[in-house]
Motif scaffolding. Structure first.
Motif, PDB file in Angstrom:
ATOM      1  N   ASN A  40      69.415  74.122  68.577  1.00 44.43           N
ATOM      2  CA  ASN A  40      69.486  73.637  66.862  1.00 44.43           C
ATOM      3  C   ASN A  40      68.585  73.989  66.032  1.00 44.43           C
ATOM      4  N   THR A  41      68.981  73.904  64.850  1.00 44.45           N
ATOM      5  CA  THR A  41      68.024  74.503  63.794  1.00 44.45           C
ATOM      6  C   THR A  41      66.829  74.003  63.761  1.00 44.45           C
TER       7      THR A  41
ATOM      8  N   TYR B 159      73.482  80.017  56.860  1.00 45.38           N
ATOM      9  CA  TYR B 159      72.197  79.259  57.370  1.00 45.38           C
ATOM     10  C   TYR B 159      71.315  79.724  58.529  1.00 45.38           C
TER      11      TYR B 159
ATOM     12  N   ASP C 284      81.418  80.101  55.991  1.00 42.70           N
ATOM     13  CA  ASP C 284      80.710  79.093  56.735  1.00 42.70           C
ATOM     14  C   ASP C 284      79.509  78.958  56.420  1.00 42.70           C
ATOM     15  N   GLU C 285      78.983  77.924  55.772  1.00 44.75           N
ATOM     16  CA  GLU C 285      77.583  77.445  55.387  1.00 44.75           C
ATOM     17  C   GLU C 285      76.672  77.503  56.494  1.00 44.75           C
ATOM     18  N   LYS C 286      76.963  76.646  57.382  1.00 46.61           N
ATOM     19  CA  LYS C 286      76.127  76.583  58.689  1.00 46.61           C
ATOM     20  C   LYS C 286      75.760  77.845  59.418  1.00 46.61           C
ATOM     21  N   LYS C 287      76.861  78.668  59.504  1.00 45.38           N
ATOM     22  CA  LYS C 287      76.693  79.953  60.070  1.00 45.38           C
ATOM     23  C   LYS C 287      75.733  80.981  59.425  1.00 45.38           C
TER      24      LYS C 287
ATOM     25  N   LEU D  15      73.115  80.064  52.566  1.00 45.75           N
ATOM     26  CA  LEU D  15      74.031  78.759  52.699  1.00 45.75           C
ATOM     27  C   LEU D  15      74.516  78.721  51.089  1.00 45.75           C
TER      28      LEU D  15
END
Length: 196
Positions: free
Chosen positions: A2-3, A44, A39-42, A30
């Motif tokens: 996870n991040t 980031y 895709d914002e999560k990708k 982002l």
């Protein structure tokens, strides 16, 4: 991973300035992903991992390239500043368990670029150049103005052209070798912006 885990590992393996740059790149990626509907999560995650190999020595990077990465163009090895990109893609795959090809390609090409870059690759490339934590604010503002004045991928291409122009000037001024791929991308972008 996870991040939070990724950030912890990166904080331990990067210098403080490089870590701050990494966080800035992730935030900017982002923001750009949101602007362009990606895709914002990708984005980031790609921003977080783009420099994961940056603080390795040139000798370590070359050793990994020779042992693990067989398809590296010889021209790319001429400038030590680009060595971390292919190794970063390798680390993202092997150490950070990333198998998303968009993320891996964005990491791989965030320094020299490539002809026909995807939209995702373009935003990660730009995020690296204009993040707010460590990059020149005046330059970042100029790039954002280009993006805001020109819609869609046209704005991205114009902003990238500006970045590649500055990169090439900087390499010439420092008497560093320029990878042929970078010249090819510059020429591709020049053709695109001339036709706008």
């Amino acid at each position: 991973m996870n991040t939070d885990s990724i950030k912890k590992t990166l904080k331990e393996s990067l210098s403080e300035e490089r870590y701050n740059h990494t966080l800035g790149t992730a935030d900017c990626a982002l923001k750009l992903a949101k602007k362009y509907g990606l895709d914002e999560k990708k984005a980031y995650l790609a921003g977080l991992l783009h420099d994961c190999a940056k603080c390795k020595s040139n000798d370590e990077l070359l050793k990994i390239i020779k042992q693990e990465l067989k398809n590296i163009d010889e021209g790319e090895l001429q400038n030590y500043k680009t060595l971390h990109a292919p190794v970063g893609e390798y680390f993202a795959r092997t150490m950070y368990n990333t198998d998303d090809s968009e993320i891996l390609n964005a990491i791989r090409y965030h320094t020299i670029g490539r002809v026909n870059m995807s939209l995702f690759e373009k935003i990660i490339f730009l995020a690296d150049k204009i993040e707010e934590n460590t990059r020149d604010k005046k330059y970042s503002e100029e790039i954002w103005q280009i993006l805001d004045k020109n819609k869609g991928e046209t704005g991205l291409d114009m902003a990238l052209f500006r970045c590649f122009s500055e990169t090439i000037k900087s390499l010439v001024n420092r008497e560093l070798k320029i990878c042929k791929t970078t010249i090819d991308v510059y020429n591709e972008l020049l053709d695109k912006v001339k036709n706008i």
